[in-house]
Design a protein around this motif. Sequence first.
Motif, PDB file in Angstrom:
ATOM      1  N   PRO A 130       0.834  -1.208   0.000  1.00  0.00           N
ATOM      2  CA  PRO A 130       0.000   0.000   0.000  1.00  0.00           C
ATOM      3  C   PRO A 130       0.864   1.252   0.000  1.00  0.00           C
ATOM      4  CG  PRO A 130       0.036  -0.979   2.190  1.00  0.00           C
ATOM      5  CD  PRO A 130       0.757  -1.937   1.292  1.00  0.00           C
ATOM      6  N   PRO A 131       0.322   2.390  -0.460  1.00  0.00           N
ATOM      7  CA  PRO A 131       1.135   3.603  -0.629  1.00  0.00           C
ATOM      8  C   PRO A 131       1.861   4.063   0.627  1.00  0.00           C
ATOM      9  CG  PRO A 131      -0.942   3.838  -1.777  1.00  0.00           C
ATOM     10  CD  PRO A 131      -1.041   2.558  -1.014  1.00  0.00           C
ATOM     11  N   HIS A 132       1.255   3.933   1.796  1.00  0.00           N
ATOM     12  CA  HIS A 132       1.896   4.476   3.001  1.00  0.00           C
ATOM     13  C   HIS A 132       3.082   3.631   3.464  1.00  0.00           C
ATOM     14  CE1 HIS A 132      -0.407   1.328   4.965  1.00  0.00           C
ATOM     15  NE2 HIS A 132       0.178   1.603   6.114  1.00  0.00           N
ATOM     16  N   GLU A 133       3.279   2.437   2.872  1.00  0.00           N
ATOM     17  CA  GLU A 133       4.432   1.593   3.189  1.00  0.00           C
ATOM     18  C   GLU A 133       5.446   1.560   2.043  1.00  0.00           C
ATOM     19  OE1 GLU A 133       2.991  -2.292   4.055  1.00  0.00           O
ATOM     20  OE2 GLU A 133       1.924  -1.699   5.879  1.00  0.00           O
ATOM     21  N   ARG A 134       5.186   2.342   1.029  1.00  0.00           N
ATOM     22  CA  ARG A 134       5.915   2.222  -0.225  1.00  0.00           C
ATOM     23  C   ARG A 134       7.401   2.570  -0.084  1.00  0.00           C
ATOM     24  NH1 ARG A 134       2.330   4.609  -4.628  1.00  0.00           N
ATOM     25  NH2 ARG A 134       1.275   2.615  -4.353  1.00  0.00           N
ATOM     26  N   SER A 135       7.707   3.686   0.551  1.00  0.00           N
ATOM     27  CA  SER A 135       9.105   4.135   0.623  1.00  0.00           C
ATOM     28  C   SER A 135       9.972   3.134   1.358  1.00  0.00           C
ATOM     29  CB  SER A 135       9.189   5.503   1.316  1.00  0.00           C
ATOM     30  OG  SER A 135       8.528   6.493   0.577  1.00  0.00           O
ATOM     31  N   ARG A 136       9.526   2.702   2.532  1.00  0.00           N
ATOM     32  CA  ARG A 136      10.376   1.793   3.302  1.00  0.00           C
ATOM     33  C   ARG A 136      10.419   0.390   2.700  1.00  0.00           C
ATOM     34  NH1 ARG A 136       6.091   3.027   6.829  1.00  0.00           N
ATOM     35  NH2 ARG A 136       4.768   1.298   7.497  1.00  0.00           N
ATOM     36  N   SER A 137       9.352  -0.016   2.004  1.00  0.00           N
ATOM     37  CA  SER A 137       9.378  -1.332   1.355  1.00  0.00           C
ATOM     38  C   SER A 137      10.363  -1.355   0.196  1.00  0.00           C
ATOM     39  CB  SER A 137       7.972  -1.695   0.855  1.00  0.00           C
ATOM     40  OG  SER A 137       7.074  -1.844   1.927  1.00  0.00           O
ATOM     41  N   LEU A 207      -3.021   9.868   0.778  1.00  0.00           N
ATOM     42  CA  LEU A 207      -1.690  10.438   0.968  1.00  0.00           C
ATOM     43  C   LEU A 207      -1.006  10.745  -0.352  1.00  0.00           C
ATOM     44  CD1 LEU A 207      -0.434   8.052   3.783  1.00  0.00           C
ATOM     45  CD2 LEU A 207      -1.266  10.392   4.055  1.00  0.00           C
ATOM     46  N   LEU A 208      -1.515  10.188  -1.442  1.00  0.00           N
ATOM     47  CA  LEU A 208      -0.864  10.346  -2.734  1.00  0.00           C
ATOM     48  C   LEU A 208      -1.769  11.113  -3.680  1.00  0.00           C
ATOM     49  CD1 LEU A 208       0.638   6.790  -3.130  1.00  0.00           C
ATOM     50  CD2 LEU A 208       1.840   8.877  -2.515  1.00  0.00           C
ATOM     51  N   PRO A 209      -1.492  12.399  -3.924  1.00  0.00           N
ATOM     52  CA  PRO A 209      -2.346  13.203  -4.788  1.00  0.00           C
ATOM     53  C   PRO A 209      -2.266  12.768  -6.232  1.00  0.00           C
ATOM     54  CG  PRO A 209      -0.346  14.399  -4.251  1.00  0.00           C
ATOM     55  CD  PRO A 209      -0.329  13.137  -3.429  1.00  0.00           C
ATOM     56  N   MET A 210      -3.328  13.044  -6.962  1.00  0.00           N
ATOM     57  CA  MET A 210      -3.364  12.754  -8.399  1.00  0.00           C
ATOM     58  C   MET A 210      -3.732  14.028  -9.136  1.00  0.00           C
ATOM     59  SD  MET A 210      -5.335   9.084  -8.388  1.00  0.00           S
ATOM     60  CE  MET A 210      -6.511   9.588  -7.146  1.00  0.00           C
ATOM     61  N   ARG A 211      -3.234  14.150 -10.339  1.00  0.00           N
ATOM     62  CA  ARG A 211      -3.491  15.352 -11.117  1.00  0.00           C
ATOM     63  C   ARG A 211      -4.862  15.293 -11.785  1.00  0.00           C
ATOM     64  NH1 ARG A 211       2.280  16.798 -14.071  1.00  0.00           N
ATOM     65  NH2 ARG A 211       3.332  17.430 -12.169  1.00  0.00           N
ATOM     66  N   GLY A 212      -5.506  16.429 -11.805  1.00  0.00           N
ATOM     67  CA  GLY A 212      -6.746  16.584 -12.561  1.00  0.00           C
ATOM     68  C   GLY A 212      -7.816  15.612 -12.125  1.00  0.00           C
ATOM     69  N   SER A 213      -8.407  14.955 -13.106  1.00  0.00           N
ATOM     70  CA  SER A 213      -9.530  14.057 -12.854  1.00  0.00           C
ATOM     71  C   SER A 213      -9.105  12.601 -12.903  1.00  0.00           C
ATOM     72  CB  SER A 213     -10.621  14.300 -13.901  1.00  0.00           C
ATOM     73  OG  SER A 213     -10.090  14.064 -15.199  1.00  0.00           O
ATOM     74  N   ASP A 300       8.659   7.823   4.590  1.00  0.00           N
ATOM     75  CA  ASP A 300       7.312   7.424   4.983  1.00  0.00           C
ATOM     76  C   ASP A 300       6.815   8.224   6.185  1.00  0.00           C
ATOM     77  OD1 ASP A 300       6.858   5.630   2.980  1.00  0.00           O
ATOM     78  OD2 ASP A 300       7.377   3.852   4.130  1.00  0.00           O
ATOM     79  N   HIS A 301       7.719   8.546   7.113  1.00  0.00           N
ATOM     80  CA  HIS A 301       7.332   9.353   8.280  1.00  0.00           C
ATOM     81  C   HIS A 301       6.910  10.765   7.855  1.00  0.00           C
ATOM     82  CE1 HIS A 301       7.338  10.910  12.388  1.00  0.00           C
ATOM     83  NE2 HIS A 301       8.079  11.914  11.963  1.00  0.00           N
ATOM     84  N   LEU A 302       7.702  11.367   6.991  1.00  0.00           N
ATOM     85  CA  LEU A 302       7.378  12.723   6.535  1.00  0.00           C
ATOM     86  C   LEU A 302       6.047  12.758   5.791  1.00  0.00           C
ATOM     87  CD1 LEU A 302      10.896  13.889   5.229  1.00  0.00           C
ATOM     88  CD2 LEU A 302       9.743  14.627   7.326  1.00  0.00           C
ATOM     89  N   ILE A 303       5.752  11.695   5.044  1.00  0.00           N
ATOM     90  CA  ILE A 303       4.518  11.656   4.254  1.00  0.00           C
ATOM     91  C   ILE A 303       3.305  11.328   5.120  1.00  0.00           C
ATOM     92  CG2 ILE A 303       3.319  10.424   2.400  1.00  0.00           C
ATOM     93  CD1 ILE A 303       6.111  10.087   1.067  1.00  0.00           C
ATOM     94  N   THR A 304       3.402  10.271   5.928  1.00  0.00           N
ATOM     95  CA  THR A 304       2.246   9.840   6.713  1.00  0.00           C
ATOM     96  C   THR A 304       1.877  10.840   7.802  1.00  0.00           C
ATOM     97  OG1 THR A 304       3.692   8.501   8.143  1.00  0.00           O
ATOM     98  CG2 THR A 304       2.640   7.387   6.285  1.00  0.00           C
ATOM     99  N   LEU A 308       5.674  16.856   5.221  1.00  0.00           N
ATOM    100  CA  LEU A 308       5.949  17.339   3.872  1.00  0.00           C
ATOM    101  C   LEU A 308       5.051  16.580   2.898  1.00  0.00           C
ATOM    102  CD1 LEU A 308       9.883  17.472   3.766  1.00  0.00           C
ATOM    103  CD2 LEU A 308       8.330  19.417   3.964  1.00  0.00           C
ATOM    104  N   SER A 309       4.765  17.184   1.775  1.00  0.00           N
ATOM    105  CA  SER A 309       4.026  16.491   0.736  1.00  0.00           C
ATOM    106  C   SER A 309       4.914  15.411   0.123  1.00  0.00           C
ATOM    107  CB  SER A 309       3.594  17.472  -0.352  1.00  0.00           C
ATOM    108  OG  SER A 309       4.739  17.971  -1.044  1.00  0.00           O
ATOM    109  N   VAL A 310       4.321  14.526  -0.663  1.00  0.00           N
ATOM    110  CA  VAL A 310       5.110  13.489  -1.332  1.00  0.00           C
ATOM    111  C   VAL A 310       6.163  14.116  -2.237  1.00  0.00           C
ATOM    112  CG1 VAL A 310       5.016  11.507  -2.895  1.00  0.00           C
ATOM    113  CG2 VAL A 310       3.169  11.873  -1.254  1.00  0.00           C
ATOM    114  N   THR A 311       5.772  15.128  -2.984  1.00  0.00           N
ATOM    115  CA  THR A 311       6.710  15.804  -3.897  1.00  0.00           C
ATOM    116  C   THR A 311       7.886  16.405  -3.139  1.00  0.00           C
ATOM    117  OG1 THR A 311       4.956  16.326  -5.482  1.00  0.00           O
ATOM    118  CG2 THR A 311       6.958  17.648  -5.600  1.00  0.00           C
ATOM    119  N   LYS A 312       7.603  17.143  -2.060  1.00  0.00           N
ATOM    120  CA  LYS A 312       8.678  17.794  -1.306  1.00  0.00           C
ATOM    121  C   LYS A 312       9.562  16.763  -0.605  1.00  0.00           C
ATOM    122  CE  LYS A 312       6.340  22.223  -0.581  1.00  0.00           C
ATOM    123  NZ  LYS A 312       5.739  23.157   0.411  1.00  0.00           N
ATOM    124  N   THR A 313       8.968  15.659  -0.152  1.00  0.00           N
ATOM    125  CA  THR A 313       9.751  14.609   0.494  1.00  0.00           C
ATOM    126  C   THR A 313      10.746  13.999  -0.483  1.00  0.00           C
ATOM    127  OG1 THR A 313       7.974  14.066   2.050  1.00  0.00           O
ATOM    128  CG2 THR A 313       9.623  12.363   1.636  1.00  0.00           C
TER     129      THR A 313
END
Length: 442
Positions: A130-137, A207-213, A300-304, A308-313
Amino acid sequence: MGRLKFPKRYLIVILTFISTCVCYVERVGFSIAYTVAADAVGVNQSSKGTILSTFYYGYACSQVPGGWAAQKLGGRRVLLLSFVLWSLTCALFPLDPNHVVPIVMARLLVGVAQGFIFPSIHTVLAQWVPPHERSRSVSLTTSGMYLGAAAGMLLLPSLVKYRGPQSVFLAEATLGAMWSLLWLKYASDPPRAEYPKATASGFGESLLPMRGSQKVKVENGGSSAKTSKIPWKRILISLPVWAIVVNNFTFHYALYVLMNWLPTYFELGLRLSLQDMGSSKMLPYLNMFIFSNIGGVVADHLITKRILSVTKTRKFLNTIGFVVASLALMALPMFRTSGGAVFCSSLALGFLALGRAGFAVNHMDVAPRYAGIVMGVSNTAGTLAGIIGVDLTGKLLEAAQTANSDLSGAESWRLVFFIPGMLCIISSFVFLLFSTGERIFD
């Protein structure tokens, strides 16, 4: 009290971690075994560089096909087949520096087989994690590369000394076969009804933004998105994808140059014996293992925690990692002692690994459904870096040896480490300008 259930996705991550560990034992092992065998028969540095870079030609050819195969056939199956192929090649490979053609063919085949591994792993992780475990995985999985390199640097010189260079390949083939049996027994595709694919987001999606629609609807734990054609054109002209590609190139240029030529730097540049250096020679790769996992946990800590946003992290960790690594790389030739060289190379590789929590996880941010494809594209660039960097380094050292009569002076190595140092600075600016943590491919 009922037994605690160990989540299957954790087992999948652990197995992929072991797979990368075994792969890098193989890569470091060839460098060590071939260097000893080639030096024994007087092979020059330029020829050694050509042979050491041969692997990356095969590796480059199979990156994008590997992403496609993992997408169409399933990452689990493709990963198993690639392991079986390279393990068999190692088991049957005769090491004789006087017979170049068999060495070239074997290294090309191992390169092709291993080229399928990382796109397959990213496809598997995109399905299970899942996205919130993505960085450390991803950081844990890729940190296996560095633990494998550290183990190879620590153990294989002794194996070569007492059993000869050929024994390295038999040991590697055995490790590959053992992992294949574990994967065959324990790996599986994620059950759709019980665990929604991460590619369709679901758990942790907010936690993970998407662009537009581009937001997808999730019903009954699954996604309504249907399999569609791979958007090759959009992938290949995407600036965020190119930001990943550029940083992957630089990371692997630095890593492969150090992985293939650090033993030569210790032995010819500093007049040190790898055998006499003991455990200190593994510290650069052990440092990569530690910093890679630190980067994943911090990201993952900064995001969850929404610090910071995902982009800034991604931009923050990528920039810190690459800038510090660039300084350490350019300073490396100034250190003329064992302790100084180990410290400087450890700092460089450690912070490069930290930077992977930026660009290397970004595949799954921008294109979770096509993570294997984007990984294949970017890893092709990383492999080209291996071809260019390893071969170019051999030619630079051959020219330096001609000019200076030997390679013991700092001036012989200055350009070797300056090039990846400058690439790190350039790449960090590219990532700052063009990367994003938002999903851009539905």
